[in-house]
Design an enzyme around this catalytic site. Structure first.
Site, short mmCIF file in Angstrom:
data_model
loop_
_atom_site.label_atom_id
_atom_site.label_comp_id
_atom_site.label_asym_id
_atom_site.label_seq_id
_atom_site.Cartn_x
_atom_site.Cartn_y
_atom_site.Cartn_z
CD GLN A 1 3.28 1.59 4.54
OE1 GLN A 1 4.10 1.49 5.45
NE2 GLN A 1 2.46 0.61 4.18
CB SER B 1 -0.91 0.01 1.23
OG SER B 1 -0.13 0.14 2.40
CG HIS C 1 7.08 5.03 1.70
ND1 HIS C 1 6.82 5.86 2.77
CD2 HIS C 1 7.12 3.77 2.21
CE1 HIS C 1 6.72 5.14 3.88
NE2 HIS C 1 6.89 3.87 3.56
CE LYS D 1 6.91 1.13 10.72
NZ LYS D 1 5.91 0.51 9.86
NE ARG E 1 -5.11 1.35 5.83
CZ ARG E 1 -5.22 1.07 7.12
NH1 ARG E 1 -4.19 0.54 7.76
NH2 ARG E 1 -6.32 1.33 7.78
CD GLU F 1 9.08 2.29 7.00
OE1 GLU F 1 8.16 1.76 7.64
OE2 GLU F 1 9.06 2.42 5.75
CE LYS G 1 -7.26 -4.90 5.88
NZ LYS G 1 -8.30 -5.76 6.45
CG HIS H 1 5.72 5.71 8.43
ND1 HIS H 1 4.76 4.74 8.58
CD2 HIS H 1 6.59 5.25 7.49
CE1 HIS H 1 5.06 3.70 7.79
NE2 HIS H 1 6.15 4.00 7.12
#
Length: 724
Positions: free
Chosen positions: A434, A432, A586, A465, A605, A467, A611, A436
């Site tokens: 998403q 998906s 991303h 979060k 998301r 990454e 979802k 953060h």
């Protein structure tokens, strides 16, 4: 027996074969032809086989008993397997024996010479009637499958058996007619023997094919893909189930399918609510796939935000890594020193069936999708450390002994939790879109979510979060907004008039990004399918058009397909990395990489998912600015060591490459150290103990150890906190 079992075809074949067997025997007695004898035995074997199939169908209808609680449906498979054995032994081997005997003592057909030809022609006509009936009955259930696929994939064994028997009988009759005719013409009985041998080889081949196919049914086959898709839709289309964690199906008989699934459900008020929801789901499954008569659903409480981040309810797949191959162990249980770390593998549906297995030296394809190997202390799926012969959760060890495992500086900064999670991520399908939150947004959002129902929460914890992902294989991803003018041209190229407002917003520059994203994500639900269909059907070509069609096929009717075209489309080579700070939209599309992230489950998301997408919260968190260069190259630290510096103190990732040129390196890294072997073999020693890791294995060194010394011939990734 149902139509799928082909009773009519079996009876037609039985009647034809009994009549044919009698006439062939008479012809053999009159002429002494070995081809006629072989064909007689062939017809007797076929007649017996049809009787066995009818018997199996009747016995399969018996009611279930305590000794056989799933009933007797698979007896049809057993009798079909016996048919293959009979065909091989009584038909094929006898014909080959008779051919050998006739070849050793050949003699022509000297009496009643016209009889075998007449019998064979009549038999071909009768067998053609039987074969026609089998084809007609098969066409009722074959659909648009090819004949080969139908025979290989049919769950009711009777029709494939009858089809192959009838086909073999017709071809065998032609072989017999050839042998007899050549014997009559030449007077040489070896032609009769040759025809008999061809019949024998034919029957052996058919028997082997039947044995292989029925063996697969006996071992147990799962549902066809179209039924799997229907079952998955039935489970997830309602509000009762958040996601399928994993699912298995098995044919208990040709008309009875077992479905067993572990499902993620939202927390509910009572067991009665849970049971009611499961009953509704079971009813939907049976309506969609009527043969799904035995259904077992195991519920697990599911966090939507955590799962989308790849950190939701435990997925149950934990593949132990290979054992320590060095013979060295870090002292007594609980002593300081490097220790093997056993990480669970998460089986999300988008995962690869080969990448992680190949990394760990296991057979491919794996039994199911393997999406992520987790090497950390996440409470949902912690890695394990061996203690006194038992495997203990790293999460428990860090919580109970933060000074040993984290060190004082890390525990003072982050508390009694490992601040990072190291993963191997392997994607075979797009994840998906998403983003953060940053630390402040996470704290505020977590506080605001307090008291809300689980399904409406966006934040699972008060942590950010960020990454970093380093490609192990060619890796494809979407990351960060590209120049809006480029995105505008990409959307305009589709020639879809209703997209004009989005194109105009993008042509206004970065200031129009928010409007463009909001417009796409709030597109009227009833018009989304039409929009995406128009985009997919547009005559546009090029990388953007190809990506849009690919994503639209995976996520039909999802406006995230068009949002994806606003982002950089990246193709990393091994060793390149992408950095994903807070507010950066991303998605991973395909490939395998080492990923390290701050320990958090917070995900917002932005599409390419069934979802919930909270558009307002996503827009609040996103940074609507152009990301100039998302790709980061490794920077050298010293001989054999490089890293990808990031502006956070939760984690740092180093790569170590040792071999002939650089036999060993020493890393002075404070705090917890997690080491993953990416290829070859490396020995990791912190002065208190050493382990040798092979590809796919991992180890952890506590904070009290000396600098890590890594040697051998291979590549390793070392994860630590970013504190210095």
């Amino acid at each position: 027996m149902s139509a799928g079992g082909g009773t009519k075809a079996i009876v037609a074949a039985l009647l034809a074969n009994v009549g044919i067997a009698v006439t062939k025997f008479v012809a053999f007695l009159l002429t002494g032809s070995s081809s006629m004898l072989a064909e007689s035995i062939h017809s007797v074997a076929d007649s017996g086989n049809q009787g066995l199939l009818l018997l199996g169908g009747k016995r399969a209808k018996r009611a279930a008993t305590p000794e056989h609680p799933f009933g007797y449906g698979r007896e049809r498979y057993i009798y079909a397997f016996i048919v293959s054995i009979v065909l091989f032994s009584l038909g094929g081997l006898f014909a080959l024996y008779e051919a050998y005997h006739k070849w050793s003592d050949p003699h022509g057909i000297t009496s009643w010479q016209w009889v075998p030809v007449a019998v064979l022609v009549a038999a071909i006509l009768m067998e053609s009637f039987s074969f026609r009936t089998a084809i007609k009955e098969s066409n009722h259930i074959r659909g648009d499958q090819s004949w080969v696929r139908f025979i290989r994939r049919a769950k009711a064994p009777e029709l494939p058996v009858v089809l192959l028997e009838d086909l073999g009988a017709l071809v065998g009759l032609v072989f017999a007619l050839f042998g007899v005719s050549m014997t009559l013409v030449t007077g040489n009985g070896k032609w009769d023997a040759a025809g008999t041998a061809m019949i024998g080889v034919l029957l052996v081949v058919i028997a082997i094919v039947l044995a292989i196919e029925t063996k697969s049914l006996l071992l147990g086959e799962g549902a066809e893909q179209q039924d799997l898709d229907a079952i998955e839709r039935s489970i997830t289309e309602g509000p009762e189930v958040e996601r399928i964690i994993h699912m298995k199906t098995l044919y208990l008989g040709p008309e009875e399918l077992l479905v067993a699934a572990k499902i993620g459900v939202a927390a509910c008020e009572s067991a009665e609510d849970l049971a009611r929801g499961i009953n509704v789901v079971e009813a939907r499954i049976r309506a969609a796939v009527p043969i799904a008569r035995v259904i077992y659903l195991e519920p697990d409480v599911y966090s939507a935000a955590a799962a989308e981040a790849g950190t939701g309810a435990a997925a149950d797949t934990a593949v132990p890594q290979p054992q320590d191959v060095s013979g060295e162990r870090p002292g007594s249980p609980g002593a300081d020193g490097v220790e093997l770390l056993y990480g669970p593998i998460r089986d999300y549906a988008w995962g690869s069936r080969s990448a992680i297995a190949l990394l760990q030296g296991r057979p491919v394809p794996s039994a199911g999708p393997e999406a992520e190997l987790w090497l950390g202390a996440h409470p949902g799926a912690p890695a394990l450390v061996e203690r006194a012969g038992l495997q203990v959760s790293l999460c428990d060890l860090v919580r109970d002994e933060p000074g040993q495992w984290l060190g004082r500086r890390v525990s003072d900064r982050f508390g009694s939790r490992l601040p990072f999670l190291l993963k191997v991520l392997a994607a075979d399908a797009p994840l998906s879109l998403q983003a953060h939150p940053d630390a402040e947004q996470a704290r505020a959002g977590y506080a605001a979510d307090a008291g809300r129902p689980e399904a409406e929460r966006n934040y699972s914890d008060p942590h950010h979060k960020p990454e970093l992902l380093v490609a192990l294989t060619p890796f494809e991803a979407l990351c960060g907004f590209r120049a809006p003018a480029e995105s505008a041209e990409a959307l305009a190229a589709f020639g879809v008039p209703v997209l004009a407002p989005v194109v105009d917003a993008l042509r206004a520059g970065p200031a129009g990004l928010r409007t463009a994203v909001r417009t796409l994500l709030t597109w009227p639900v009833g018009e989304r399918d039409e929009l995406l269909s128009a985009v997919a059907a547009a005559p546009a070509d090029g990388p953007d058009a190809d990506l849009a069609r690919r994503l639209a096929a995976a996520y039909p009717g999802d406006p995230g397909v068009l949002v994806a075209l606003l982002l950089h489309h990246l193709r990393l080579v091994p060793g390149e990395a992408i950095w994903m700070p807070a507010g950066n939209l991303h998605a991973y599309l395909s490939g395998c990489g080492v990923e390290i992230m701050a320990a958090s489950d917070n995900v917002l998301r932005g599409g390419l998912t069934p979802k919930r997408v909270d558009v307002d919260e996503l827009l609040r968190v996103l940074r609507f600015e152009v990301l100039d260069d998302p790709v980061r190259a490794a920077q050298p630290v010293g001989p054999g060591v490089d890293w990808w510096p990031v502006p956070v103190d939760d984690f740092a990732l180093h790569r170590v490459r040792v071999g002939t040129a650089v036999p060993s390196v020493t890393l002075s890294l404070p705090g917890p150290r997690v080491v993953l072997c990416g290829s070859g073999s490396v020995t990791v020693d912190d002065g208190a103990g050493a382990v040798t890791l092979v590809s796919g294995q991992a180890a952890i060194g506590d904070a009290a150890g000396e600098p890590l010394r890594i040697g051998g011939a291979g590549e390793a990734y070392v994860a630590t906190s970013g504190l210095r």
